[in-house]
Design a protein around this motif. Sequence first.
Motif, mmCIF file in Angstrom:
data_model
loop_
_atom_site.group_PDB
_atom_site.id
_atom_site.type_symbol
_atom_site.label_atom_id
_atom_site.label_comp_id
_atom_site.label_asym_id
_atom_site.label_seq_id
_atom_site.Cartn_x
_atom_site.Cartn_y
_atom_site.Cartn_z
ATOM 1 N N GLN A 220 -6.820 -28.679 -0.712
ATOM 2 C CA GLN A 220 -6.258 -28.173 -1.962
ATOM 3 C C GLN A 220 -4.930 -27.505 -1.678
ATOM 4 O O GLN A 220 -4.779 -26.787 -0.691
ATOM 5 C CB GLN A 220 -7.218 -27.177 -2.638
ATOM 6 N N TYR A 221 -3.956 -27.740 -2.543
ATOM 7 C CA TYR A 221 -2.622 -27.157 -2.404
ATOM 8 C C TYR A 221 -2.253 -26.560 -3.749
ATOM 9 O O TYR A 221 -1.964 -27.284 -4.706
ATOM 10 C CB TYR A 221 -1.636 -28.242 -1.976
ATOM 11 N N SER A 222 -2.292 -25.231 -3.850
ATOM 12 C CA SER A 222 -2.146 -24.567 -5.143
ATOM 13 C C SER A 222 -1.452 -23.225 -4.984
ATOM 14 O O SER A 222 -1.287 -22.722 -3.874
ATOM 15 C CB SER A 222 -3.532 -24.313 -5.776
ATOM 16 N N THR A 223 -1.076 -22.639 -6.110
ATOM 17 C CA THR A 223 -0.655 -21.245 -6.101
ATOM 18 C C THR A 223 -1.890 -20.388 -5.826
ATOM 19 O O THR A 223 -3.028 -20.825 -6.063
ATOM 20 C CB THR A 223 -0.058 -20.835 -7.453
ATOM 21 N N PRO A 224 -1.713 -19.162 -5.322
ATOM 22 C CA PRO A 224 -2.879 -18.296 -5.090
ATOM 23 C C PRO A 224 -3.736 -18.110 -6.331
ATOM 24 O O PRO A 224 -4.969 -18.128 -6.259
ATOM 25 C CB PRO A 224 -2.239 -16.975 -4.637
ATOM 26 N N ASP A 225 -3.100 -17.948 -7.488
ATOM 27 C CA ASP A 225 -3.849 -17.729 -8.716
ATOM 28 C C ASP A 225 -4.698 -18.943 -9.075
ATOM 29 O O ASP A 225 -5.869 -18.827 -9.435
ATOM 30 C CB ASP A 225 -2.884 -17.390 -9.858
ATOM 31 N N ASP A 226 -4.107 -20.146 -8.981
ATOM 32 C CA ASP A 226 -4.855 -21.362 -9.270
ATOM 33 C C ASP A 226 -5.999 -21.561 -8.284
ATOM 34 O O ASP A 226 -7.095 -21.993 -8.654
ATOM 35 C CB ASP A 226 -3.935 -22.579 -9.230
ATOM 36 N N ASN A 250 -5.163 -8.499 -6.584
ATOM 37 C CA ASN A 250 -3.907 -8.386 -5.832
ATOM 38 C C ASN A 250 -2.745 -9.085 -6.513
ATOM 39 O O ASN A 250 -1.580 -8.791 -6.215
ATOM 40 C CB ASN A 250 -4.078 -8.991 -4.429
ATOM 41 N N LEU A 251 -3.042 -10.015 -7.407
ATOM 42 C CA LEU A 251 -1.999 -10.877 -7.971
ATOM 43 C C LEU A 251 -1.433 -10.371 -9.294
ATOM 44 O O LEU A 251 -0.453 -10.911 -9.790
ATOM 45 C CB LEU A 251 -2.561 -12.290 -8.181
ATOM 46 N N VAL A 252 -2.070 -9.360 -9.861
ATOM 47 C CA VAL A 252 -1.655 -8.877 -11.183
ATOM 48 C C VAL A 252 -1.032 -7.497 -11.053
ATOM 49 O O VAL A 252 -1.610 -6.598 -10.444
ATOM 50 C CB VAL A 252 -2.853 -8.815 -12.155
ATOM 51 N N ASN A 324 2.206 3.158 -10.857
ATOM 52 C CA ASN A 324 3.546 2.659 -11.158
ATOM 53 C C ASN A 324 3.464 1.259 -11.749
ATOM 54 O O ASN A 324 2.499 0.530 -11.509
ATOM 55 C CB ASN A 324 4.397 2.655 -9.884
ATOM 56 N N LEU A 325 4.475 0.875 -12.487
ATOM 57 C CA LEU A 325 4.507 -0.450 -13.106
ATOM 58 C C LEU A 325 4.382 -1.585 -12.097
ATOM 59 O O LEU A 325 3.872 -2.660 -12.409
ATOM 60 C CB LEU A 325 5.804 -0.629 -13.910
ATOM 61 N N GLU A 326 4.854 -1.350 -10.857
ATOM 62 C CA GLU A 326 4.832 -2.413 -9.846
ATOM 63 C C GLU A 326 3.597 -2.382 -8.968
ATOM 64 O O GLU A 326 3.452 -3.206 -8.072
ATOM 65 C CB GLU A 326 6.098 -2.328 -8.975
ATOM 66 N N ASP A 327 2.683 -1.446 -9.195
ATOM 67 C CA ASP A 327 1.427 -1.436 -8.449
ATOM 68 C C ASP A 327 0.565 -2.618 -8.876
ATOM 69 O O ASP A 327 0.651 -3.097 -10.012
ATOM 70 C CB ASP A 327 0.659 -0.133 -8.699
ATOM 71 N N ASP A 328 -0.300 -3.089 -7.959
ATOM 72 C CA ASP A 328 -1.221 -4.160 -8.340
ATOM 73 C C ASP A 328 -2.555 -3.574 -8.791
ATOM 74 O O ASP A 328 -2.844 -2.388 -8.580
ATOM 75 C CB ASP A 328 -1.404 -5.170 -7.199
ATOM 76 N N LEU A 329 -3.362 -4.419 -9.405
ATOM 77 C CA LEU A 329 -4.609 -3.940 -9.985
ATOM 78 C C LEU A 329 -5.635 -3.540 -8.935
ATOM 79 O O LEU A 329 -6.562 -2.781 -9.229
ATOM 80 C CB LEU A 329 -5.207 -4.992 -10.915
ATOM 81 N N ARG A 330 -5.475 -4.031 -7.730
ATOM 82 C CA ARG A 330 -6.394 -3.603 -6.670
ATOM 83 C C ARG A 330 -6.231 -2.107 -6.410
ATOM 84 O O ARG A 330 -7.223 -1.381 -6.250
ATOM 85 C CB ARG A 330 -6.133 -4.394 -5.391
ATOM 86 N N LYS A 331 -4.998 -1.644 -6.364
ATOM 87 C CA LYS A 331 -4.753 -0.214 -6.176
ATOM 88 C C LYS A 331 -5.292 0.580 -7.364
ATOM 89 O O LYS A 331 -5.901 1.646 -7.192
ATOM 90 C CB LYS A 331 -3.254 0.049 -6.012
ATOM 91 N N VAL A 332 -5.075 0.058 -8.564
ATOM 92 C CA VAL A 332 -5.542 0.748 -9.769
ATOM 93 C C VAL A 332 -7.059 0.890 -9.748
ATOM 94 O O VAL A 332 -7.611 1.970 -10.005
ATOM 95 C CB VAL A 332 -5.095 0.004 -11.037
ATOM 96 N N ALA A 333 -7.748 -0.213 -9.437
ATOM 97 C CA ALA A 333 -9.208 -0.180 -9.409
ATOM 98 C C ALA A 333 -9.711 0.823 -8.369
ATOM 99 O O ALA A 333 -10.665 1.570 -8.610
ATOM 100 C CB ALA A 333 -9.762 -1.571 -9.116
ATOM 101 N N SER A 334 -9.062 0.840 -7.222
ATOM 102 C CA SER A 334 -9.456 1.780 -6.168
ATOM 103 C C SER A 334 -9.310 3.225 -6.631
ATOM 104 O O SER A 334 -10.188 4.064 -6.399
ATOM 105 C CB SER A 334 -8.594 1.530 -4.918
ATOM 106 N N LEU A 335 -8.196 3.532 -7.303
ATOM 107 C CA LEU A 335 -7.972 4.892 -7.798
ATOM 108 C C LEU A 335 -8.985 5.266 -8.886
ATOM 109 O O LEU A 335 -9.483 6.396 -8.928
ATOM 110 C CB LEU A 335 -6.550 5.028 -8.340
ATOM 111 N N MET A 336 -9.296 4.313 -9.756
ATOM 112 C CA MET A 336 -10.274 4.594 -10.812
ATOM 113 C C MET A 336 -11.645 4.901 -10.226
ATOM 114 O O MET A 336 -12.339 5.837 -10.654
ATOM 115 C CB MET A 336 -10.358 3.416 -11.780
ATOM 116 N N PHE A 337 -12.053 4.111 -9.231
ATOM 117 C CA PHE A 337 -13.350 4.357 -8.608
ATOM 118 C C PHE A 337 -13.354 5.695 -7.871
ATOM 119 O O PHE A 337 -14.317 6.453 -7.932
ATOM 120 C CB PHE A 337 -13.694 3.232 -7.629
#
Length: 386
Positions: A220-226, A250-252, A324-337
């Motif tokens: 398979q040859y795709s973008t990470p999201d796909d 990590n992608l959002v 921050n606006l440029e943070d990814d959702l992985r960081k956000v989820a970690s902070l929320m937990f």
Amino acid sequence: MIQLDSLTKVFDTPKGAVVAADHISMEVSAGEICILLGPSGCGKTTTLKMINRIIRPTSGKVYIDGEDTTGMNTQELRRNIGYVIQQIGLFPNMTIEENITVVPKLLGWDRAHYKERAREMMAMIALEPDAFLKRYPSELSGGQQQRIGVARALAADPPVMLMDEPFGAIDPINRAVIQDEFLKMQQELNKTIMFVSHDIDEAIKMGDRIAVFREGKLVQYSTPDDLLAAPKNAFVESFLGEDRALKRLNLVKVREIVSDDIGTVTPGDTLEKALAKIDDFGYQNSILMINDQRQPAGIITRSVARTTKGYCRDHFQNIPATVNLEDDLRKVASLMFAHDTTWLPCVDDEGRVCGQITQRAMTRHLGSRFRAREGDIREANATTGE
């Protein structure tokens, strides 16, 4: 920039022919990082080494910037391709400056030019030129040596770079730092890079596109999201792991789902007013207090606002965290937990509040993207008969 056309390598062994790479065809656009990913022995390193002819193909062709490399002089080909390996491969009897300037010297650069280039490269990899250029590799840490390996590969400003697990031997902390520094460099340099890795998280973080190999074949040859949203088959799905939906965090970026609909109070507002605003945002049990510069100043909880009289300035709690606006959702989820919260204020580069991000918005966004992407790819596969 890089095109592989039915690239094949067959090794003759005492037990018979072994197909290490089986008719690999793919294209990497200019300025992209393509990650070759797969288990050990799947053909990814063999494919990489056929590009600069460290391993000669049995059949097939390699094109770089539209030019067939078959008839090119091997040494000339390699001098125009940067190459970085996991073992680093610095010359131990040469200084750091001499290591970095090996290829520029071979290309006939004058002394002033290549010495200045060495200093430029040291600055680019965040190592002080005056402190390191005259040292030898044995005097540097493993992480510093790896940076020098990258600098050497970039010294002659090649349009194409090949990287064979370049950060694999580095400890996790330094590895993450070097990955981040390399991505920052890539934003400026815009090289076309093929990068072998066996680390899924590294591939998702570093790659514009990911090529998954199995037993010599490109699966398979795709973008990470796909790739994460719609694995092509059971092998890819199992290789990515059961947490592939979480890997998409990590992608959002926060900026993709931040909401500017955020309730705030000021230090001079009453707790009664704070409670009314909290009720307006029924899914939250607190509200943000901001100062005159619209910077976060504290949190007013529902329990305090309901049972206490007075002003917000006298009854606030510290803000658990901001994003921050440029943070990814992985960081956000970690902070929320970590802080047991379902929302966090979002700030811009000046530290001013520009919105909020909620757990509900994250779940909704990831779910909708997952279903939409999966549906699109299944429809495309059905059209092509795959």
